[in-house]
Motif scaffolding. Structure first.
Motif, PDB file in Angstrom:
ATOM      1  N   ARG A  79       0.826  -1.205   0.000  1.00  0.00           N
ATOM      2  CA  ARG A  79       0.000   0.000   0.000  1.00  0.00           C
ATOM      3  C   ARG A  79       0.865   1.261   0.000  1.00  0.00           C
ATOM      4  NH1 ARG A  79      -2.718   0.170   5.078  1.00  0.00           N
ATOM      5  NH2 ARG A  79      -0.873   1.283   5.726  1.00  0.00           N
ATOM      6  N   ASP A  80       1.895   1.278   0.848  1.00  0.00           N
ATOM      7  CA  ASP A  80       2.770   2.455   0.907  1.00  0.00           C
ATOM      8  C   ASP A  80       3.491   2.693  -0.414  1.00  0.00           C
ATOM      9  OD1 ASP A  80       1.945   2.840   3.490  1.00  0.00           O
ATOM     10  OD2 ASP A  80       3.733   1.948   4.411  1.00  0.00           O
ATOM     11  N   GLU A  81       3.963   1.618  -1.031  1.00  0.00           N
ATOM     12  CA  GLU A  81       4.669   1.746  -2.314  1.00  0.00           C
ATOM     13  C   GLU A  81       3.709   2.210  -3.413  1.00  0.00           C
ATOM     14  OE1 GLU A  81       7.896   1.775  -4.809  1.00  0.00           O
ATOM     15  OE2 GLU A  81       7.924   1.358  -2.659  1.00  0.00           O
ATOM     16  N   ALA A  82       2.498   1.671  -3.413  1.00  0.00           N
ATOM     17  CA  ALA A  82       1.533   2.032  -4.450  1.00  0.00           C
ATOM     18  C   ALA A  82       1.061   3.480  -4.302  1.00  0.00           C
ATOM     19  CB  ALA A  82       0.337   1.085  -4.396  1.00  0.00           C
ATOM     20  N   LEU A  83       0.973   3.966  -3.072  1.00  0.00           N
ATOM     21  CA  LEU A  83       0.466   5.324  -2.845  1.00  0.00           C
ATOM     22  C   LEU A  83       1.566   6.381  -2.843  1.00  0.00           C
ATOM     23  CD1 LEU A  83      -2.245   4.658  -0.119  1.00  0.00           C
ATOM     24  CD2 LEU A  83      -2.581   5.164  -2.529  1.00  0.00           C
ATOM     25  N   LYS A  84       2.814   5.985  -2.980  1.00  0.00           N
ATOM     26  CA  LYS A  84       3.918   6.933  -2.947  1.00  0.00           C
ATOM     27  C   LYS A  84       3.786   8.032  -4.006  1.00  0.00           C
ATOM     28  CE  LYS A  84       7.831   5.188  -1.815  1.00  0.00           C
ATOM     29  NZ  LYS A  84       9.107   4.474  -1.842  1.00  0.00           N
ATOM     30  N   PRO A  85       3.495   7.725  -5.276  1.00  0.00           N
ATOM     31  CA  PRO A  85       3.335   8.803  -6.276  1.00  0.00           C
ATOM     32  C   PRO A  85       2.172   9.741  -5.947  1.00  0.00           C
ATOM     33  CG  PRO A  85       3.569   6.686  -7.367  1.00  0.00           C
ATOM     34  CD  PRO A  85       3.425   6.413  -5.914  1.00  0.00           C
ATOM     35  N   PHE A  86       1.077   9.190  -5.450  1.00  0.00           N
ATOM     36  CA  PHE A  86      -0.061  10.035  -5.100  1.00  0.00           C
ATOM     37  C   PHE A  86       0.284  10.974  -3.948  1.00  0.00           C
ATOM     38  CE2 PHE A  86      -3.696  10.728  -2.282  1.00  0.00           C
ATOM     39  CZ  PHE A  86      -4.470  11.525  -3.115  1.00  0.00           C
ATOM     40  N   ARG A  87       0.962  10.451  -2.939  1.00  0.00           N
ATOM     41  CA  ARG A  87       1.336  11.291  -1.792  1.00  0.00           C
ATOM     42  C   ARG A  87       2.304  12.389  -2.219  1.00  0.00           C
ATOM     43  NH1 ARG A  87       1.625   6.178   2.121  1.00  0.00           N
ATOM     44  NH2 ARG A  87      -0.585   6.136   2.698  1.00  0.00           N
ATOM     45  N   ALA A  88       3.249  12.090  -3.118  1.00  0.00           N
ATOM     46  CA  ALA A  88       4.173  13.100  -3.618  1.00  0.00           C
ATOM     47  C   ALA A  88       3.414  14.186  -4.382  1.00  0.00           C
ATOM     48  CB  ALA A  88       5.230  12.455  -4.516  1.00  0.00           C
ATOM     49  N   TRP A  89       2.465  13.785  -5.214  1.00  0.00           N
ATOM     50  CA  TRP A  89       1.649  14.739  -5.959  1.00  0.00           C
ATOM     51  C   TRP A  89       0.818  15.592  -5.000  1.00  0.00           C
ATOM     52  CZ3 TRP A  89      -3.703  15.109  -6.187  1.00  0.00           C
ATOM     53  CH2 TRP A  89      -4.200  15.998  -7.141  1.00  0.00           C
ATOM     54  N   ASP A  90       0.254  14.947  -3.978  1.00  0.00           N
ATOM     55  CA  ASP A  90      -0.569  15.646  -2.999  1.00  0.00           C
ATOM     56  C   ASP A  90       0.241  16.690  -2.217  1.00  0.00           C
ATOM     57  OD1 ASP A  90      -3.053  16.086  -1.755  1.00  0.00           O
ATOM     58  OD2 ASP A  90      -2.449  14.851  -0.039  1.00  0.00           O
ATOM     59  N   GLU A  91       1.477  16.352  -1.892  1.00  0.00           N
ATOM     60  CA  GLU A  91       2.343  17.312  -1.187  1.00  0.00           C
ATOM     61  C   GLU A  91       2.646  18.526  -2.066  1.00  0.00           C
ATOM     62  OE1 GLU A  91       3.631  17.653   1.908  1.00  0.00           O
ATOM     63  OE2 GLU A  91       2.244  16.040   2.460  1.00  0.00           O
ATOM     64  N   LYS A  92       2.835  18.319  -3.356  1.00  0.00           N
ATOM     65  CA  LYS A  92       3.100  19.436  -4.274  1.00  0.00           C
ATOM     66  C   LYS A  92       1.898  20.356  -4.404  1.00  0.00           C
ATOM     67  CE  LYS A  92       6.463  17.102  -7.181  1.00  0.00           C
ATOM     68  NZ  LYS A  92       6.735  16.587  -8.526  1.00  0.00           N
ATOM     69  N   GLN A  93       0.701  19.815  -4.250  1.00  0.00           N
ATOM     70  CA  GLN A  93      -0.519  20.606  -4.383  1.00  0.00           C
ATOM     71  C   GLN A  93      -0.721  21.518  -3.186  1.00  0.00           C
ATOM     72  OE1 GLN A  93      -2.367  20.600  -7.185  1.00  0.00           O
ATOM     73  NE2 GLN A  93      -0.807  19.205  -7.954  1.00  0.00           N
ATOM     74  N   ARG A  94      -0.139  21.218  -2.064  1.00  0.00           N
ATOM     75  CA  ARG A  94      -0.346  22.022  -0.828  1.00  0.00           C
ATOM     76  C   ARG A  94       0.503  23.224  -0.812  1.00  0.00           C
ATOM     77  NH1 ARG A  94      -1.214  17.544   3.883  1.00  0.00           N
ATOM     78  NH2 ARG A  94      -2.748  16.403   2.743  1.00  0.00           N
TER      79      ARG A  94
END
Length: 94
Positions: A79-94
Motif C-alpha cells: 500500500r505504501d509503495e503504491a500510494l507513494k506517487p499520489f502522496r508526492a503529488w498531494d504534497e506538491k498541491q499544498r
C-alpha cells in the motif's frame, strides 16, 4: 515474489456450507448435530463472478488488500509503495 502475485490474483473459488442428512451410512442424525454441516469448496459460477464484480466495484487496491500476521506487513508495504506517487503529488498541491 510468488506471495505478491498470489495476493493480487482474483478469487476463483467459493466456499458454501452444506447440510448432510446422514453423517455415516450406519447412523442417522437426530435433532441438531454439528457433524452434519460441511464446508464445500467449488469454482465460482458466472452469477457469483457478477456478484463479486458488483461488490468490488469502486474499491481501490488498498481497500481490497488485507493480511493477517505476516501478511499485514506485506499489505502495508504494498500500500505504501503504491500510494507513494499520489502522496508526492498531494504534497506538491499544498
Amino acid at each position: 515474489m510468488r506471495q505478491f502475485v498470489y495476493a493480487l490474483k482474483g478469487p476463483q473459488k467459493v466456499y458454501r456450507t452444506a447440510f448432510l442428512r446422514a453423517v455415516s451410512r450406519e447412523s442417522e442424525l437426530t435433532g441438531f448435530d454439528t457433524r452434519a454441516w460441511r464446508i464445500k469448496k467449488d469454482w465460482l459460477r458466472t452469477g457469483d463472478r457478477v456478484r463479486l464484480l458488483d461488490v468490488m466495484a469502486g474499491r481501490t487496491l488498498d481497500g481490497l488488500l488485507f493480511g493477517n500476521r505476516e501478511g499485514t506487513a506485506l499489505a502495508r508495504a504494498i500500500r505504501d509503495e503504491a500510494l507513494k506517487p499520489f502522496r508526492a503529488w498531494d504534497e506538491k498541491q499544498r
